[in-house]
Write a protein that holds these residues in place. Structure first.
Motif, PDB file in Angstrom:
ATOM      1  N   SER A   1      86.809  90.286  92.556  1.00 22.63           N
ATOM      2  CA  SER A   1      87.952  89.384  92.362  1.00 22.63           C
ATOM      3  C   SER A   1      88.696  89.303  93.687  1.00 22.63           C
ATOM      4  O   SER A   1      88.804  90.300  94.406  1.00 22.63           O
ATOM      5  CB  SER A   1      88.862  89.858  91.231  1.00 22.63           C
ATOM      6  OG  SER A   1      89.734  90.853  91.687  1.00 22.63           O
ATOM      7  N   ILE A   2      89.188  88.111  94.001  1.00 21.80           N
ATOM      8  CA  ILE A   2      89.816  87.930  95.312  1.00 21.80           C
ATOM      9  C   ILE A   2      91.274  87.515  95.172  1.00 21.80           C
ATOM     10  O   ILE A   2      91.943  87.238  96.158  1.00 21.80           O
ATOM     11  CB  ILE A   2      89.055  86.868  96.136  1.00 21.80           C
ATOM     12  CG1 ILE A   2      88.865  85.598  95.303  1.00 21.80           C
ATOM     13  CG2 ILE A   2      87.731  87.395  96.631  1.00 21.80           C
ATOM     14  CD1 ILE A   2      88.396  84.426  96.116  1.00 21.80           C
ATOM     15  N   TRP A  55      84.069  86.629  90.823  1.00 24.17           N
ATOM     16  CA  TRP A  55      82.992  86.006  91.597  1.00 24.17           C
ATOM     17  C   TRP A  55      81.765  86.903  91.614  1.00 24.17           C
ATOM     18  O   TRP A  55      81.875  88.124  91.570  1.00 24.17           O
ATOM     19  CB  TRP A  55      83.452  85.752  93.041  1.00 24.17           C
ATOM     20  CG  TRP A  55      84.566  84.752  93.120  1.00 24.17           C
ATOM     21  CD1 TRP A  55      85.894  85.009  92.948  1.00 24.17           C
ATOM     22  CD2 TRP A  55      84.454  83.347  93.348  1.00 24.17           C
ATOM     23  NE1 TRP A  55      86.627  83.848  93.064  1.00 24.17           N
ATOM     24  CE2 TRP A  55      85.761  82.807  93.318  1.00 24.17           C
ATOM     25  CE3 TRP A  55      83.389  82.476  93.587  1.00 24.17           C
ATOM     26  CZ2 TRP A  55      86.024  81.452  93.509  1.00 24.17           C
ATOM     27  CZ3 TRP A  55      83.646  81.132  93.784  1.00 24.17           C
ATOM     28  CH2 TRP A  55      84.949  80.630  93.744  1.00 24.17           C
ATOM     29  N   VAL A 112      81.282  81.646  89.612  1.00 25.63           N
ATOM     30  CA  VAL A 112      82.618  82.113  89.254  1.00 25.63           C
ATOM     31  C   VAL A 112      82.692  82.081  87.730  1.00 25.63           C
ATOM     32  O   VAL A 112      82.106  81.201  87.093  1.00 25.63           O
ATOM     33  CB  VAL A 112      83.723  81.261  89.923  1.00 25.63           C
ATOM     34  CG1 VAL A 112      83.803  79.847  89.377  1.00 25.63           C
ATOM     35  CG2 VAL A 112      85.074  81.944  89.799  1.00 25.63           C
ATOM     36  N   TYR A 135      86.471  82.692  98.835  1.00 26.93           N
ATOM     37  CA  TYR A 135      85.565  83.806  98.523  1.00 26.93           C
ATOM     38  C   TYR A 135      84.542  83.997  99.642  1.00 26.93           C
ATOM     39  O   TYR A 135      84.301  85.114 100.093  1.00 26.93           O
ATOM     40  CB  TYR A 135      84.882  83.529  97.180  1.00 26.93           C
ATOM     41  CG  TYR A 135      83.676  84.392  96.878  1.00 26.93           C
ATOM     42  CD1 TYR A 135      83.765  85.788  96.876  1.00 26.93           C
ATOM     43  CD2 TYR A 135      82.437  83.816  96.583  1.00 26.93           C
ATOM     44  CE1 TYR A 135      82.655  86.573  96.601  1.00 26.93           C
ATOM     45  CE2 TYR A 135      81.328  84.596  96.305  1.00 26.93           C
ATOM     46  CZ  TYR A 135      81.436  85.975  96.319  1.00 26.93           C
ATOM     47  OH  TYR A 135      80.337  86.744  96.055  1.00 26.93           O
ATOM     48  N   LYS A 136      83.949  82.904 100.109  1.00 28.38           N
ATOM     49  CA  LYS A 136      82.932  83.000 101.164  1.00 28.38           C
ATOM     50  C   LYS A 136      83.283  82.048 102.295  1.00 28.38           C
ATOM     51  O   LYS A 136      83.674  80.898 102.041  1.00 28.38           O
ATOM     52  CB  LYS A 136      81.553  82.573 100.623  1.00 28.38           C
ATOM     53  CG  LYS A 136      80.910  83.579  99.723  1.00 28.38           C
ATOM     54  CD  LYS A 136      80.368  84.759 100.487  1.00 28.38           C
ATOM     55  CE  LYS A 136      80.043  85.899  99.530  1.00 28.38           C
ATOM     56  NZ  LYS A 136      80.087  87.212 100.114  1.00 28.38           N
TER      57      LYS A 136
END
Ligand SMILES: Cc1cc2nc3c(=O)[nH]c(=O)nc-3n(C[C@H](O)[C@H](O)[C@H](O)COP(=O)(O)OP(=O)(O)OC[C@H]3O[C@@H](n4cnc5c(N)ncnc54)[C@H](O)[C@@H]3O)c2cc1C
Length: 683
Positions: free
Chosen positions: A388-389, A400, A414, A444-445
């Motif tokens: 989780s971000i 994620w 997700v 996320y990325k």
């Protein structure tokens, strides 16, 4: 002269929408209005609508020739991701001498008229609801990405799936397409087993066909068509190889896309009172598979074993004769109803199976979307299992997952956890989740300038939240997502299916051989694991309840506790191999590390679910006790059990094995799943 025509047509929209749209029309569907008069077949008509909930019905009388009457009926049959429209048109021509050629001429004319008009309305509907028109505005990021992936047609499938879920969650359950009768309809074809749904069903069917059974698989789309990717562990794949379905050589050459050395579980910790804790789980999900290639292989193997495949065939109805233990399945294929006789229908229609939705609705849901993409920064040796971000976003804790695929591709999902129906916190929509996915992915990325989405992956993964096994309908056995026996924490439906594949195929073979096909016996042929069912409590802690950081904080607590309890226990926990001792150590460890858990659990579960959890824990303890002593029964005693008891014992033994609870090997707790002894079968 009375003449009639009937046609069946699939309409890619929910029955309620079709009903609302057609019922709102002035007049009926045939002919046209000219100068306020309804003209059709060279006559002027007076139309009287007589609609009810699942039927559109118009009665018409010719104004120019009152003895000429017509009657148009559209029955809207819910077939889950579309509507099956059955249209019947009756016309009563004034009395004349009956002439056969004239009768056939009129009948053919009516048939063409009805076909043309329905196709016209269906096509008009499709054009109205094209993604280009509507979704480009409402979901611009999703539309753009699907356009680039050349996958705009999939958006309609996603919309249909969303509509089904929303209807289901609003309590609009499909009518149960099932009847018991002692006068089965005459079948066009007879087989031993018929599988509805060619996803995981195809793999199962291949093993049953190889056992010498006559098996048919049908799917509303193409049999063996995947729209997701799977990651799994080496140990679970060993289970698959042990069934004889596939060899390591073929797996390595065609199916395995990537292996990675470590899997990470990490939760966002900013703003939380608990320090972050990262879990490293190298053997939990360490292999990425090409799901499409695996199902292609299954299709070839199934055909080679003599199996029959019907693509583009929709399930309609099951008729079951309990005395004869025979089943007839009605399907819709090439605009006709076909009837297949079989000993059992295997329901592998996934999360939207009309048989499951109408009888044993799910309790938990994990809406999941993502893409396979290239050009994202990622260490190819790592898999992100749960990441989780951020804290709660719009009442959901987004999680994620990312794992390497072929070359430098990455599969990213997700998802979030929720309950269903009245208890749901959120209105579930894969389309909305896709819009969030494309917006949040860069957080996320890191995406390179040449990053490209290659194909979408999506679905609702269902789960059950109880220790009770669902009771099957007589003559029907559910598997895969239709039976939803995967862990409500990891939602690894493919992993659960593979781990239990030899169990479900061997038990099914025994049940067919010994005619043990009563519902309570069929309920034993399942991927159900009592240790997995306990996870429903953990999954409830994944759904927000108070402050935005609550879910992350508690997950960091669990990560600390699992780190303290050691890698082996954490691996068993995530691989659905948890023992009774493991479970208690996690519960007590959490209590020691974070005493506030009692208060949080009360807040999240409420008194009802607290009591339910205690009841489940007692049943789980009983199951562990029985497993402990049951597996030590001497074989001379087991061999003398009456057949139904022996079957029950074999089923229990297979479950203990699937859970890694067999003590036959001293190192069974730490051994890889696949290296355990094969199913012990008596009798
Ligand atoms: C995005 C995503 C990622 C996932 N990743 C993983 C993973 O990494 N590891 C893992 O273990 N699990 C994973 N899962 C879970 C796993 O994919 C599912 O549990 C599994 O695919 C279920 O397969 P199934 O065949 O039961 O259902 P489905 O795959 O849904 O197949 C059902 C089939 O039935 C057909 N059908 C439906 N209705 C009818 C009808 N009326 N008539 C005829 N045919 C019909 C459909 O066309 C379909 O082909 C993931 C799920 C999703 C959504």
């Amino acid at each position: 002269m009375h003449v009639y025509a009937r046609i069946d047509i699939e309409w890619s929209a929910a029955p309620a929408l079709i009903h609302a749209s057609l019922a709102a029309r002035q007049g009926w569907l045939l002919g046209a209005v000219i100068a306020d008069r309804w003209l059709w077949a060279d006559q002027t008509w007076q139309i009287t609508p007589n609609h009810s909930s699942q039927r559109l019905h118009w009665q018409a009388q010719s104004i120019t020739q009152p003895s000429l009457k017509a009657d148009l009926l559209l029955e809207l049959l819910d077939s889950v991701s579309s509507t099956h429209v059955r249209a019947t048109l009756h016309v009563e021509w004034p009395k004349t001498t009956f002439k056969l050629w004239r009768y056939w001429q009129r009948r053919r004319w009516l048939h063409n008229e009805l076909t043309n008009v329905l196709q016209h309305w269906r096509d008009a509907w499709t054009t109205q609801s094209t993604p280009s028109d509507q979704l480009a505005q409402s979901h611009p990021r999703t539309w753009q990405a699907f356009h680039t992936m050349n996958a705009l047609d999939q958006l309609q499938r996603i919309q249909a799936l969303d509509r089904r879920w929303q209807q289901f969650e609003h309590g609009q359950l499909p009518n149960l397409p099932y009847s018991q009768t002692d006068q089965l309809p005459k079948a066009d074809l007879a087989v031993d087993l018929v599988y509805a749904g060619g996803g995981l069903g195809l793999i199962h069917a291949t093993l049953m066909a190889r056992k010498g059974l006559n098996v048919l698989v049908f799917d509303r789309h193409q049999v063996g068509c995947a729209h997701r990717e799977w990651n799994i562990s080496q140990a679970e794949l060993e289970r698959l190889v042990a069934t004889g379905f596939i060899s390591w050589e073929i797996l390595e050459r065609q199916i395995i896309m990537a292996r990675y050395h470590d899997g990470i579980v990490r939760f966002h910790a900013a703003g939380s009172a608990v320090a972050p804790a990262e879990l490293h789980l190298p053997e939990v999900l360490d292999i990425a598979l090409d799901a499409g290639a695996l199902l292609d292989y299954a299709r070839q193997q199934f055909l080679a074993a003599g199996g029959i495949i019907w693509d583009n065939t929709s399930f309609e109805h099951v008729y079951h004769d309990p005395k004869q233990q025979q089943t007839v399945v009605a399907v819709h294929k090439a605009d006709q109803t076909q009837l297949i006789a079989a000993r059992l229908l295997i329901d592998a229609m996934g999360a939207t199976s009309p048989l499951t939705l109408a009888t044993q609705p799910f309790a938990g849901i994990c809406p999941t979307v993502g893409t396979v993409l290239s050009g994202a920064e990622h260490d190819q040796n790592l898999g992100d299992i749960l990441i989780s971000i951020a804290d709660t976003q719009a009442d959901r804790q987004l999680i994620w997952e990312g794992f390497p695929g072929r070359e430098h591709e990455l599969t990213v999902y997700v998802f979030y956890y929720d309950q269903v129906g009245a208890k749901a916190k959120y209105r579930h929509s894969l389309l909305d989740l896709f819009e969030d996915y494309f917006e949040l992915l860069p957080s996320y990325k890191q995406l390179q300038a040449n990053a490209q989405h290659l194909r979408p992956v999506f679905g609702y993964i269902p789960a059950r939240h109880a220790l009770n096994k669902p009771k099957p309908l007589a003559g029907v056995l559910a598997l895969g997502d239709a039976s939803a026996q995967q862990s409500p924490l990891t939602f690894c439906g493919f992993g659960s299916f593979v781990r239990n594949l030899s169990r479900t195929t061997d038990l099914l073979e025994q049940a067919l051989e010994q005619a043990l096909l009563a519902p309570q016996q069929l309920s034993l042929i399942s991927a159900y694991q009592s240790n997995v069912s306990m996870n429903w409590v953990f999954s409830r802690f994944m759904t927000p309840w108070g402050r935005p950081q609550d879910v992350n904080e508690l997950q960091n607590v669990f990560a600390h506790v699992l780190n303290r309890l050691g890698y082996d226990l954490a691996r068993r926990f995530f691989q659905d191999q948890m023992t009774w001792h493991d479970y208690n150590r996690v519960v007590l460890g959490t209590l020691a590390f974070y005493p506030r858990i009692m208060q949080v659990a009360w807040q999240v579960l409420g008194w009802r679910d607290w009591l339910r959890w205690i009841g489940d824990w007692l049943r789980f303890s009983r199951a562990a006790f029985i497993a402990q002593f049951g597996q030590q029964l001497p074989s001379w005693l087991v061999g003398r059990l009456p057949k139904p008891w022996l079957f029950q014992y074999n089923a229990a033994y297979a479950e203990w094995r699937a859970m890694g609870w067999l003590k036959s090997s001293p190192e069974h707790q730490s051994q890889a799943l696949g290296s355990q002894p094969s199913i012990k079968q008596f009798g």
